[in-house]
Enzyme design. Structure first.
Site, PDB file in Angstrom:
ATOM      1  CD  GLU A 223      -9.940  10.095   7.339  1.00  0.00           C
ATOM      2  OE1 GLU A 223      -9.763  10.834   6.361  1.00  0.00           O
ATOM      3  OE2 GLU A 223      -9.236  10.127   8.368  1.00  0.00           O
TER       4      GLU A 223
ATOM      5  CD  GLU B 210       7.826  -2.931  -0.706  1.00  0.00           C
ATOM      6  OE1 GLU B 210       8.734  -2.574  -1.466  1.00  0.00           O
ATOM      7  OE2 GLU B 210       7.349  -2.203   0.183  1.00  0.00           O
TER       8      GLU B 210
END
Length: 270
Positions: free
Chosen positions: A81, A112
């Site tokens: 953004e 992960e």
């Protein structure tokens, strides 16, 4: 030394399946109300990290977010953004998620848990000592994130972290840790809830305050935003009208000529 992983502690609420929808919503909302207060306690930590990010960016550095699951996705959202909001290059703020882009939509099993992969992912961007890497992990124990920061530390790259457990391994690894302790989740262990909200709030603070410090906002307006849809073009026209006290047609003409709000304002001749 062990630490208390509050993000995994049992919910304060029992028998959720027996609650009405109204009760579920009220109780979730009650828990959500506590998140900004937890963030407030971390403001001094956030301030130190933002000041370092600004310093590095003014010297040509970049900001990287690394994370897994919800934490990784939140980093990618914040990074993605920045270009449309502040008109910066796509590679100034970069979000990296364990498991690669596939993991944005679909969980990648055990991604992960690979403590070496984050450093490999960062090297694809030619990471260097001018950059800052922020590891995001609600638990503060994610191997992908901790391993990445450890390698950054070894290579004199500034590191920060956002965790929701105090004194976590991640916090102890980062040069500039941020601990936002939100306590047990409404659904036990579901750290996409309060922890995710806390991380989103902190990321908003980091990127927004950094961009303001870098001069990407004038007054309170996004004068460098990308005009990628009609809503944003209309907003830009109103911003120019307000700033210069001119008509809508004049503002539109300026915008068509100069392509963004800042250029339109700076090149206006009365």
């Amino acid at each position: 030394m062990s630490f208390t992983k509050t993000t995994e502690q049992s919910s304060k609420y029992e028998h959720l399946e027996k609650m009405s929808v109204a009760d579920l919503l009220q109780n979730i909302n009650n828990e959500d109300k506590t998140v900004p207060l937890a963030v407030e306690k971390a403001l001094p930590q956030i301030e130190k990290l933002v000041e370092k990010v600004v310093e590095k960016m003014k010297n040509g550095g970049r900001l990287f977010y690394i994370g897994a699951g919800t934490s990784g996705r939140l980093g990618i959202v914040d990074a993605s953004e920045c270009p449309p909001t502040f008109g910066v290059p796509f590679d100034l703020v970069i979000g990296i998620i364990a498991g690669g882009d596939t993991a944005i939509r679909k969980a990648v099993e055990f991604a992960e848990d690979d403590k070496d992969q984050a450093w490999k992912d960062l090297q694809e961007w030619n990471i260097n000592k001018n950059d800052v890497v922020i590891g995001i992990a609600a638990s503060g124990t994610t191997p992908y994130v901790i391993g990445g920061l450890q390698k950054c530390n070894e290579n004199n790259i500034m590191t920060g972290s956002i965790s929701c457990n105090a004194e976590s391994p991640l916090s102890k690894t980062a040069n500039l840790p941020i601990d936002v302790v939100v306590g047990p989740e409404f659904v036990t262990g579901s750290s996409r809830m309060k922890a995710g909200t806390a991380q989103k709030l902190v990321l908003n603070m980091i990127s927004t305050s950094t961009m303001i410090q870098l001069g990407k906002v004038k007054g309170n307006k996004m004068v460098d935003m990308q005009l990628s849809n009609h809503k944003l073009v209309d907003r830009a026209v109103r911003m120019i009208m307000d700033e210069l006290s001119i008509s809508e047609n004049e503002a539109k003409s300026l915008l068509e000529k100069h392509k963004n709000v800042r250029n339109s304002i700076e090149n206006y001749k009365k």
